[in-house]
Design an enzyme around this catalytic site. Structure first.
Site, short mmCIF file in Angstrom:
data_model
loop_
_atom_site.label_atom_id
_atom_site.label_comp_id
_atom_site.label_asym_id
_atom_site.label_seq_id
_atom_site.Cartn_x
_atom_site.Cartn_y
_atom_site.Cartn_z
N GLY A 11 -20.85 29.01 -5.04
CA GLY A 11 -20.99 29.65 -6.39
C GLY A 11 -22.37 29.90 -7.17
O GLY A 11 -22.60 29.64 -8.10
N ARG A 13 -23.94 32.42 -7.69
CA ARG A 13 -24.26 33.64 -8.56
C ARG A 13 -23.68 33.34 -9.75
O ARG A 13 -24.11 33.93 -10.78
CB ARG A 13 -23.46 34.87 -7.57
N GLY A 14 -22.87 32.25 -10.04
CA GLY A 14 -22.59 31.73 -11.40
C GLY A 14 -23.33 31.23 -12.12
O GLY A 14 -24.50 31.06 -11.89
N VAL A 16 -23.42 27.90 -13.45
CA VAL A 16 -23.85 26.62 -13.02
C VAL A 16 -24.53 26.76 -11.64
O VAL A 16 -25.70 26.25 -11.45
CB VAL A 16 -22.90 25.63 -12.95
N SER A 109 -14.47 19.51 -19.00
CA SER A 109 -14.01 18.49 -19.77
C SER A 109 -12.52 18.74 -20.18
O SER A 109 -11.88 17.93 -21.04
CB SER A 109 -15.28 18.43 -21.11
N PRO A 164 -18.73 18.36 -16.76
CA PRO A 164 -19.49 18.94 -17.63
C PRO A 164 -18.91 19.25 -19.13
O PRO A 164 -17.90 19.79 -18.78
CB PRO A 164 -20.10 20.28 -17.11
N HIS A 180 -16.14 32.39 -22.45
CA HIS A 180 -16.33 31.21 -23.25
C HIS A 180 -16.89 31.39 -24.62
O HIS A 180 -17.46 32.56 -24.77
CB HIS A 180 -17.06 30.08 -22.72
N TRP A 203 -12.22 33.98 -34.03
CA TRP A 203 -11.05 33.39 -33.73
C TRP A 203 -10.98 32.00 -34.41
O TRP A 203 -11.85 31.13 -34.05
CB TRP A 203 -10.87 33.33 -32.20
N ARG A 210 -16.97 21.45 -31.02
CA ARG A 210 -17.46 21.57 -29.68
C ARG A 210 -18.58 21.10 -29.32
O ARG A 210 -19.79 21.02 -30.28
CB ARG A 210 -17.20 23.15 -29.45
N ASP A 270 -6.80 27.87 -32.11
CA ASP A 270 -7.85 26.80 -32.32
C ASP A 270 -8.21 26.20 -31.03
O ASP A 270 -9.57 25.72 -30.74
CB ASP A 270 -7.83 25.78 -33.40
#
Length: 309
Positions: A11, A13-14, A16, A109, A164, A180, A203, A210, A270
């Site tokens: 991963g 390229r992502g 993380v 999480s 994480p 996100h 929204w 958070r 929510d």
């Protein structure tokens, strides 16, 4: 890890994975294996087996996953559970079969119960019902944790799992439909400022709390734990502090320069009311986050303007 060790970042390229690569390079590691999803489809067991048989990486950071926000998780639950199970099963089995010295599995999480006590301790795993909007993703990640524990128990493999909190930063996904909350809000506020809009609609009620961790801090924690931690139990990675979505939105307005009104659409979900990790275990091992939320958002916004505008 020896400086010449062969390290595979799945991963890369992502969000993380790319941060982990940056961290490893900054520490002097150059023998880093990277494959795009076009070069190596981690959902394909035959291709993954061939890759591990040929390359034999000594250390693996398993940061590859199908990810998304509330809307994406709620809309495509089948893809989220199926594809994530395929990816992690293939990589973990490959690491075992071809003798990797250590593997780090990155969870999320969202594995914790929706109404678990706050802050979320590692031992709360599997003590209650999950948040329905991302249940499929969470179940896949829980399976990955249990798979690492099973391989450690049965074969003695040094496979560890880290959880994480909400991450953001360079190389994030800013798609309004599938990203996100933080990158989606950042783009919303930027576009509202650029178009001269007088309102931004957010929204939900704005009340959920958070926790957010800058992705380069996350990479630093992963590097630290890969060197200093070896146990079956999971480790939370976060800041240990949180903000409401309303407070985050106000911060976004400040960073982007938006001067209009923020409107909350309470008809939208929510999600979990509060989600903050207990990071005392990680702190006890000697690691703490260094980047403030304000500073992290500013760095992310500068990168966004350079690459998306």
């Amino acid at each position: 890890m020896d400086i010449n060790a062969k390290i595979y970042v799945a991963g890369s390229r992502g969000l993380v994975g790319s941060a982990i690569v940056r961290k490893l390079q900054a520490e002097g590691y150059s023998n880093i294996l990277q494959r795009t999803s076009q070069e190596l489809d981690l959902r394909n067991q035959v291709l993954v087996d061939e890759f591990f048989r040929t390359e034999r990486p000594q250390y693996i950071f398993l940061a590859a996953a199908k990810v998304g926000g509330i809307h994406a998780n709620n809309t495509y639950p089948a893809e989220f559970i199926y594809e994530n199970l395929l990816i992690q099963n293939n990589v973990i089995q490959g690491a075992h079969q071809y003798g990797a010295r250590k593997l780090m599995f990155l969870g999320s999480s969202c594995i914790y119960p929706k109404f678990a006590m706050q802050p979320l301790k590692e031992e709360y795993l599997l003590t209650g019902e999950l948040e329905p909007t991302n249940e499929s993703y969470a179940i896949a990640k829980i399976a990955g944790i249990k798979m690492c524990q099973a391989y450690r128990q049965q074969y003695g493999d040094d496979f560890i799992s880290v959880m994480p909190t909400n991450l953001y930063g360079i190389n994030d996904n800013f798609d309004l439909a599938n990203s996100h909350v933080l990158p989606a809000l950042l783009r919303k506020f930027h576009e509202a400022k650029e178009t001269g809009s007088t309102t931004v609609t957010v929204w939900g009620s704005g009340k959920p709390r958070r926790e957010f961790l800058y992705v380069d801090d996350m990479a630093d924690a992963c590097y630290f734990l890969m060197k200093n931690y070896s146990d079956r139990e999971i480790v939370n990675i976060g800041t240990g502090s949180d903000v409401t979505i309303a407070e985050l939105s106000a911060m976004m307005a400040d960073v982007t320069g938006f001067k209009g009104e923020i409107v909350y659409d309470a008809s939208k979900p929510d999600g979990t009311p509060v989600k903050r990790l207990d990071v005392s275990k990680l702190s006890g091992l000697g690691w703490q986050a260094q980047t403030s939320l304000q500073n992290g958002i500013e760095q992310t916004y500068n990168w966004f303007k350079e690459h998306y505008c």
